[in-house]
Design an enzyme around this catalytic site. Structure first.
Site, mmCIF file in Angstrom:
data_model
loop_
_atom_site.group_PDB
_atom_site.id
_atom_site.type_symbol
_atom_site.label_atom_id
_atom_site.label_comp_id
_atom_site.label_asym_id
_atom_site.label_seq_id
_atom_site.Cartn_x
_atom_site.Cartn_y
_atom_site.Cartn_z
ATOM 1 C CG ASP A 50 -2.058 -0.881 1.094
ATOM 2 O OD1 ASP A 50 -2.401 -1.308 0.042
ATOM 3 O OD2 ASP A 50 -2.759 -0.958 2.118
ATOM 4 C CG HIS A 84 -4.758 4.770 7.533
ATOM 5 N ND1 HIS A 84 -5.644 4.401 8.476
ATOM 6 C CD2 HIS A 84 -5.362 4.789 6.184
ATOM 7 C CE1 HIS A 84 -6.804 4.212 7.843
ATOM 8 N NE2 HIS A 84 -6.547 4.673 6.604
ATOM 9 N N GLY A 142 -1.145 2.273 4.854
ATOM 10 C CA GLY A 142 -2.441 2.817 4.124
ATOM 11 C C GLY A 142 -2.080 4.139 3.515
ATOM 12 C CG ASP A 167 -10.791 8.495 5.112
ATOM 13 O OD1 ASP A 167 -10.006 9.373 4.124
ATOM 14 O OD2 ASP A 167 -10.740 7.216 4.745
ATOM 15 C CG HIS A 226 -9.936 3.485 4.696
ATOM 16 N ND1 HIS A 226 -10.307 4.323 3.560
ATOM 17 C CD2 HIS A 226 -10.031 2.049 4.249
ATOM 18 C CE1 HIS A 226 -10.109 3.434 2.542
ATOM 19 N NE2 HIS A 226 -10.233 2.296 3.035
ATOM 20 C CG ASP A 232 -11.932 7.097 1.855
ATOM 21 O OD1 ASP A 232 -12.297 7.771 2.431
ATOM 22 O OD2 ASP A 232 -10.857 6.586 1.792
ATOM 23 C CE1 TYR A 277 -7.020 6.984 -2.433
ATOM 24 C CE2 TYR A 277 -8.862 5.879 -0.951
ATOM 25 C CZ TYR A 277 -7.621 6.538 -1.019
ATOM 26 O OH TYR A 277 -6.910 6.718 0.221
HETATM 27 ZN ZN LIG Z 1 -9.921 6.509 3.464
#
Ligand SMILES: [Zn+2]
Length: 365
Positions: A103, A145, A153, A180, A182, A269, A308
């Site tokens: 990643d 991250h 990440g 986000d 994540h 995202d 993305y």
């Molecule tokens: Zn994310």
């Protein structure tokens, strides 16, 4: 409206947009989903709308973060490893979370690019605390991250954590809100045992998405118990579910916490067109959230994050900056016909969202 310390009327109405083509010029790897060039679309869209000519708009350049600032969060050995990887990316840096096919690949110039990305967030802090801006937005930042001694990440230096740490060091109570898709695991980890930084992360349930953490039971420890708040949302959570979760958790907890400063990570995202996640948020829900941030009285440091689908990044972050300016949002930036679940899936999403809300509130300070 919540009233924090200080008089909100004293806040400048100006909104800063951190921009430098160098923030958008590095390449992680040709096939890598994080494409810093996505920011060019945001900038160009705003420019073509005349946003930077509006009253209160301020374009400003990032500076490089210093190593002392990085060291607020990152171990010296890790910073040295990133510097070496930046000079000599072909070697093996896997012990530091950097891997060529993984990643977060090492790439030439990564340290310098990351200094600028981080400094874009930090210069925003200076402008906001000096009262010259009500909010600063660094679309290149939000790399939530990265850990103390490990890249993760797509994130090398954790600019939101560095920002929160430096603000807390000034004696300020910091509210960090991460929207986000994540979990904001690196920021949570950095402040897990303190009550000076409240972290709230709304994200897709870690059973289905990287990094696999962010459950309500991760609520902080010691003095920090109840100051790490997680709202894991089910796959397919749409605007209706997402807005309900945000409204139930974020405004009441910020009202209770009474921060001196608000720090937001605005990864896009969660968008329904994003290829990496399974949330189904649209520009409509995001406008609701960001308009709430705008209405709060707190000095505000905002960042980008994941994202993305390049067109969703372009339209949403352009819209969000217009909202920060108090400018009208043209229809062309909004999604047409965002998804809305029905039937059995609606019930499943709503049930899981209700559980996430009640567990998050029960975990809170
Ligand atoms: Zn994310």
């Amino acid at each position: 409206m919540a009233r924090a310390h200080g008089d909100p009327r004293a806040l400048s109405p100006a909104a800063g947009f951190v921009w430098d083509p160098r923030l958008a010029s590095h390449v992680y790897r040709d096939d890598h989903p994080l494409k810093p060039k996505r920011l060019i679309g945001v900038y160009e869209t705003l420019r073509s709308l005349g946003a930077f000519d509006r009253e209160g708009a301020r374009l400003f350049e990032p500076r490089e973060a210093t190593e002392a600032e990085l060291a607020r969060i990152h171990a010296p050995g890790y910073i040295e490893a990133v510097k070496q990887a930046s000079r000599d990316p072909e070697l093996d840096y896997r012990e530091w979370g950097l891997s060529h096919q993984g990643d977060t690949p090492p790439f030439a110039g990564m340290h310098e690019a990351s200094l600028l990305t981080t400094g874009g967030t930090l210069i925003g802090i200076e402008e906001v605390l000096a009262g010259r801006l009500r909010v600063s937005f660094n679309g290149a930042g939000g790399l939530h991250h990265a850990m103390r001694r490990r890249a993760s990440g797509f994130c090398i230096y954790n600019d939101p954590a560095i920002a929160c740490g430096l603000l807390a060091d000034r004696g300020m109570k910091v509210a960090y809100v991460d929207i986000d898709a994540h979990h904001g695991d690196g920021v949570q980890a950095a402040f897990y045992d303190t009550d000076r930084v409240l972290t709230i992360s709304l994200h897709e349930d870690g059973r289905y998405l990287f990094p696999g953490t962010g459950f309500a039971r991760e609520r902080g420890s010691g003095k920090g118990a109840g100051y790490s708040i997680n709202v894991p949302l089910p796959p397919y959570a749409d605007d209706r579910a997402y807005v309900r979760a945000f409204d139930a958790v974020v405004p009441p907890l910020l009202e209770r916490f009474r921060p001196d400063v608000l720090v937001t990570q605005q990864g896009i995202d969660p968008h329904f067109s994003d290829p990496l996640t399974h949330l189904q948020v649209s520009t409509r829900a995001r406008a609701h959230l960001v308009s709430w941030f705008v209405r709060t009285p707190y000095p505000w440091v905002a960042m980008g994050g994941g994202g993305y689908s390049l067109d969703a990044v372009r339209r949403t972050w352009a819209m969000e900056y217009l909202l920060m300016l108090g400018a009208p949002v043209p229809d062309e930036l909004h999604d047409v016909n965002p998804p809305e679940e029905g039937g059995e899936r609606r019930r499943t999403v709503d049930r899981a969202t209700d559980t996430a809300i009640s567990e998050a509130l029960a975990a809170a300070f």
